[in-house]
Design a protein around this motif. Sequence first.
Motif, PDB file in Angstrom:
ATOM      1  N   ASP A  60     -16.891  14.286   3.708  1.00 42.73           N
ATOM      2  CA  ASP A  60     -17.762  15.429   4.037  1.00 42.73           C
ATOM      3  C   ASP A  60     -17.236  16.742   3.477  1.00 42.73           C
ATOM      4  OD1 ASP A  60     -19.690  14.063   5.294  1.00 42.73           O
ATOM      5  OD2 ASP A  60     -19.146  14.648   7.339  1.00 42.73           O
ATOM      6  N   GLY A  61     -18.081  17.418   2.715  1.00 43.27           N
ATOM      7  CA  GLY A  61     -17.747  18.746   2.212  1.00 43.27           C
ATOM      8  C   GLY A  61     -16.805  18.750   1.023  1.00 43.27           C
ATOM      9  N   SER A  62     -16.345  17.574   0.603  1.00 40.51           N
ATOM     10  CA  SER A  62     -15.396  17.510  -0.510  1.00 40.51           C
ATOM     11  C   SER A  62     -16.124  17.429  -1.851  1.00 40.51           C
ATOM     12  CB  SER A  62     -14.496  16.282  -0.358  1.00 40.51           C
ATOM     13  OG  SER A  62     -13.750  16.068  -1.545  1.00 40.51           O
ATOM     14  N   ARG A  63     -15.474  18.012  -2.865  1.00 37.83           N
ATOM     15  CA  ARG A  63     -15.950  17.828  -4.247  1.00 37.83           C
ATOM     16  C   ARG A  63     -14.863  17.195  -5.102  1.00 37.83           C
ATOM     17  NH1 ARG A  63     -18.220  23.648  -3.568  1.00 37.83           N
ATOM     18  NH2 ARG A  63     -20.348  23.193  -2.943  1.00 37.83           N
ATOM     19  N   ASP A  64     -13.850  16.656  -4.431  1.00 37.46           N
ATOM     20  CA  ASP A  64     -12.688  16.119  -5.142  1.00 37.46           C
ATOM     21  C   ASP A  64     -12.875  14.620  -5.383  1.00 37.46           C
ATOM     22  OD1 ASP A  64     -10.280  15.428  -6.206  1.00 37.46           O
ATOM     23  OD2 ASP A  64      -9.118  15.837  -4.383  1.00 37.46           O
ATOM     24  N   ILE A  65     -13.609  14.304  -6.434  1.00 39.20           N
ATOM     25  CA  ILE A  65     -13.963  12.907  -6.689  1.00 39.20           C
ATOM     26  C   ILE A  65     -12.745  12.095  -7.132  1.00 39.20           C
ATOM     27  CG2 ILE A  65     -14.675  13.288  -9.087  1.00 39.20           C
ATOM     28  CD1 ILE A  65     -17.060  11.466  -8.514  1.00 39.20           C
ATOM     29  N   ASP A  66     -11.854  12.714  -7.895  1.00 40.12           N
ATOM     30  CA  ASP A  66     -10.631  11.995  -8.285  1.00 40.12           C
ATOM     31  C   ASP A  66      -9.805  11.662  -7.042  1.00 40.12           C
ATOM     32  OD1 ASP A  66     -11.438  12.360 -10.869  1.00 40.12           O
ATOM     33  OD2 ASP A  66      -9.796  13.709 -11.443  1.00 40.12           O
ATOM     34  N   GLY A  67      -9.693  12.650  -6.140  1.00 32.95           N
ATOM     35  CA  GLY A  67      -8.937  12.434  -4.911  1.00 32.95           C
ATOM     36  C   GLY A  67      -9.563  11.336  -4.062  1.00 32.95           C
ATOM     37  N   ALA A  68     -10.887  11.329  -3.983  1.00 31.44           N
ATOM     38  CA  ALA A  68     -11.577  10.299  -3.198  1.00 31.44           C
ATOM     39  C   ALA A  68     -11.312   8.914  -3.790  1.00 31.44           C
ATOM     40  CB  ALA A  68     -13.075  10.590  -3.160  1.00 31.44           C
ATOM     41  N   ARG A  69     -11.301   8.826  -5.113  1.00 31.44           N
ATOM     42  CA  ARG A  69     -11.030   7.531  -5.762  1.00 31.44           C
ATOM     43  C   ARG A  69      -9.581   7.098  -5.522  1.00 31.44           C
ATOM     44  NH1 ARG A  69     -14.805   9.386 -10.837  1.00 31.44           N
ATOM     45  NH2 ARG A  69     -16.725   8.471 -10.055  1.00 31.44           N
ATOM     46  N   ARG A  70      -8.672   8.059  -5.567  1.00 31.18           N
ATOM     47  CA  ARG A  70      -7.274   7.713  -5.268  1.00 31.18           C
ATOM     48  C   ARG A  70      -7.139   7.162  -3.851  1.00 31.18           C
ATOM     49  NH1 ARG A  70      -5.877  12.253  -8.190  1.00 31.18           N
ATOM     50  NH2 ARG A  70      -5.906  13.523  -6.300  1.00 31.18           N
ATOM     51  N   GLN A  71      -7.797   7.833  -2.907  1.00 30.42           N
ATOM     52  CA  GLN A  71      -7.743   7.382  -1.505  1.00 30.42           C
ATOM     53  C   GLN A  71      -8.268   5.957  -1.358  1.00 30.42           C
ATOM     54  OE1 GLN A  71      -9.654  11.026   0.449  1.00 30.42           O
ATOM     55  NE2 GLN A  71      -8.912   9.846   2.224  1.00 30.42           N
ATOM     56  N   VAL A  72      -9.305   5.619  -2.104  1.00 26.34           N
ATOM     57  CA  VAL A  72      -9.857   4.263  -2.070  1.00 26.34           C
ATOM     58  C   VAL A  72      -8.787   3.269  -2.512  1.00 26.34           C
ATOM     59  CG1 VAL A  72     -11.522   2.711  -3.184  1.00 26.34           C
ATOM     60  CG2 VAL A  72     -12.255   4.960  -2.369  1.00 26.34           C
ATOM     61  N   GLY A  73      -8.084   3.613  -3.572  1.00 32.46           N
ATOM     62  CA  GLY A  73      -7.023   2.726  -4.056  1.00 32.46           C
ATOM     63  C   GLY A  73      -5.933   2.528  -3.015  1.00 32.46           C
ATOM     64  N   GLU A  74      -5.586   3.620  -2.344  1.00 36.52           N
ATOM     65  CA  GLU A  74      -4.539   3.526  -1.316  1.00 36.52           C
ATOM     66  C   GLU A  74      -5.003   2.684  -0.129  1.00 36.52           C
ATOM     67  OE1 GLU A  74      -2.985   7.934  -2.639  1.00 36.52           O
ATOM     68  OE2 GLU A  74      -3.704   7.653  -0.575  1.00 36.52           O
ATOM     69  N   ALA A  75      -6.263   2.857   0.249  1.00 39.87           N
ATOM     70  CA  ALA A  75      -6.805   2.090   1.379  1.00 39.87           C
ATOM     71  C   ALA A  75      -6.811   0.597   1.051  1.00 39.87           C
ATOM     72  CB  ALA A  75      -8.216   2.574   1.707  1.00 39.87           C
ATOM     73  N   ILE A  76      -7.212   0.267  -0.164  1.00 39.83           N
ATOM     74  CA  ILE A  76      -7.228  -1.142  -0.565  1.00 39.83           C
ATOM     75  C   ILE A  76      -5.809  -1.707  -0.516  1.00 39.83           C
ATOM     76  CG2 ILE A  76      -7.629  -2.691  -2.545  1.00 39.83           C
ATOM     77  CD1 ILE A  76     -10.086  -0.837  -3.176  1.00 39.83           C
ATOM     78  N   GLY A  77      -4.862  -0.929  -1.002  1.00 43.84           N
ATOM     79  CA  GLY A  77      -3.471  -1.372  -0.948  1.00 43.84           C
ATOM     80  C   GLY A  77      -3.016  -1.670   0.473  1.00 43.84           C
ATOM     81  N   ARG A  78      -3.472  -0.844   1.409  1.00 45.68           N
ATOM     82  CA  ARG A  78      -3.067  -1.055   2.800  1.00 45.68           C
ATOM     83  C   ARG A  78      -3.684  -2.340   3.365  1.00 45.68           C
ATOM     84  NH1 ARG A  78      -3.952   3.122   7.732  1.00 45.68           N
ATOM     85  NH2 ARG A  78      -3.007   1.745   9.304  1.00 45.68           N
ATOM     86  N   LEU A  79      -4.842  -2.726   2.836  1.00 45.36           N
ATOM     87  CA  LEU A  79      -5.509  -3.939   3.339  1.00 45.36           C
ATOM     88  C   LEU A  79      -4.999  -5.221   2.681  1.00 45.36           C
ATOM     89  CD1 LEU A  79      -9.211  -2.687   3.475  1.00 45.36           C
ATOM     90  CD2 LEU A  79      -7.750  -3.271   5.447  1.00 45.36           C
ATOM     91  N   VAL A  80      -4.308  -5.091   1.566  1.00 41.69           N
ATOM     92  CA  VAL A  80      -3.915  -6.282   0.806  1.00 41.69           C
ATOM     93  C   VAL A  80      -3.135  -7.303   1.640  1.00 41.69           C
ATOM     94  CG1 VAL A  80      -2.343  -7.025  -1.055  1.00 41.69           C
ATOM     95  CG2 VAL A  80      -4.157  -5.377  -1.538  1.00 41.69           C
ATOM     96  N   PRO A  81      -2.128  -6.875   2.404  1.00 42.54           N
ATOM     97  CA  PRO A  81      -1.392  -7.884   3.192  1.00 42.54           C
ATOM     98  C   PRO A  81      -2.292  -8.604   4.206  1.00 42.54           C
ATOM     99  CG  PRO A  81      -0.194  -5.799   3.119  1.00 42.54           C
ATOM    100  CD  PRO A  81      -1.536  -5.532   2.520  1.00 42.54           C
TER     101      PRO A  81
END
Lengths: 267, 267
Positions: A99-120
């Motif tokens: 919400d309210g963000s325009r940081d698309i690169d940051g949002a994509r990075r966060q997605v990568g981090e979230a996926i990493g947390r789910l891997v185990p």
Amino acid sequence: MKGFSLNQATTKRWPLDDLVAGCAAAGVEAVGLWREEVAEYGTDKAAALVRDAGLTVSSLCRGGFFHDPGWYDENRRAIDQAATLGTDTLVLVSGGLPDGSRDIDGARRQVGEAIGRLVPDAQAAGVRLAIEPLHPMFCSDRCVVATLDQALDLASPYPASVVGVVIDTYHLWWDDRVWDGIARAGREGRLASFQLADWITPLPSGVLLGRGLPGTGSVDMRRFARAVRETGFDGHVEVEVFHEDVWSRPGPEVLAEAIAGYEEAVA
Amino acid sequence: MKGFSLNQATTKRWPLDDLVAGCAAAGVEAVGLWREEVAEYGTDKAAALVRDAGLTVSSLCRGGFFHDPGWYDENRRAIDQAATLGTDTLVLVSGGLPDGSRDIDGARRQVGEAIGRLVPDAQAAGVRLAIEPLHPMFCSDRCVVATLDQALDLASPYPASVVGVVIDTYHLWWDDRVWDGIARAGREGRLASFQLADWITPLPSGVLLGRGLPGTGSVDMRRFARAVRETGFDGHVEVEVFHEDVWSRPGPEVLAEAIAGYEEAVA
């Protein structure tokens, strides 16, 4: 490739009992299911229903939405649900910009981090996380992952057995780089799910429910099927269409057209 | 970069006389015009109106639609009209897939050939053809050129002084490759026009009239302005918004907001 699978979203108003019976009667081997519908029916009960009918579950839609509060627990529940249903594929739609963000690169990075947390968790459950790139028109509100290359880049730090990608013709057909992307997905062993839907216009308000059954629109389905087959992909081919006009029709009729569209595509 | 330019489409219902007077009163140096509106007013008369008010024409929208019968003559008329208005920039929107076709590669090739055929005419008239990539959601029915890289590839056989590209934030903001593309456009001397519009959701039915004034949506305008400025681009920055809610408001009010959005973007 294995054969046709009916994604439940295509016949959204067909009750699960009838859908499973209808698929079995039509000689269909697999279905793609959705979390909410399965939860409403009862996950254990749905797993038994599908198994007893001799069907398999080609995928479960969907985890993701990694900017929502509580995303981690929600995605762990999705992984458990996939395991209960006996599918190895949990489709992930990343969610849009916070919400309210325009940081698309940051949002994509966060997605990568979230996926990493789910891997185990996924690895422990024997479930593969399948990152789905959605059409760029969903980038702000539904999925910041907008191309197959982005999905593959996000998957790349993790084992291919645990993190894969989804190829959905509807989302990717416009991209001249998708053919190289499909070959890359094959080389990297990432191809987890292949879904067919056609692009028809005009798009409806909100654009979510504007997909056509395969063969009714602008997508060269045969080119996609050929490219995916050439990777050695050994999964089912799901037909996944969201459209009010399709939903309003009887399930068996839509199923027959979905199968015909699939056959034309893979012929 | 030069300063702000009001694209006429942003204030679609503002009569040209009033628009030009309003821009001059607000200290605006340039306007982007549309062929139909100009033709209706009279092209020579419009050229005189703008010139007499001390304004320049930053671009004329639009040529293209290369799969329509009669595209060649229509585009020659567009080139003549641009020359009459004294603008060096004719924006080209390629058109979508030919009726019934699914051959997107073929459609893109045809666009390249059509542009090649127009190059001598454009060169003779001193008008630059500016290829505009549109958002991929317009790929089937409006513009098969869906990324900045595609536009640059299509332009590449021709002199940069005759064939350039348009950067419109609305169409390109989702693309992680756009930053490299803007730098490439700069290196290759192709940057012909820079347009601002914001991405807001939900998209309306048909999706054409869903743009927001700069600052109202998801696009990081300042990043775009910075990237374009770094190329050495020396043109105006047009605000070009299509939205029923914007059109229904008084021209001077919309102009003031467009200028404020521009100033925030380029600050």
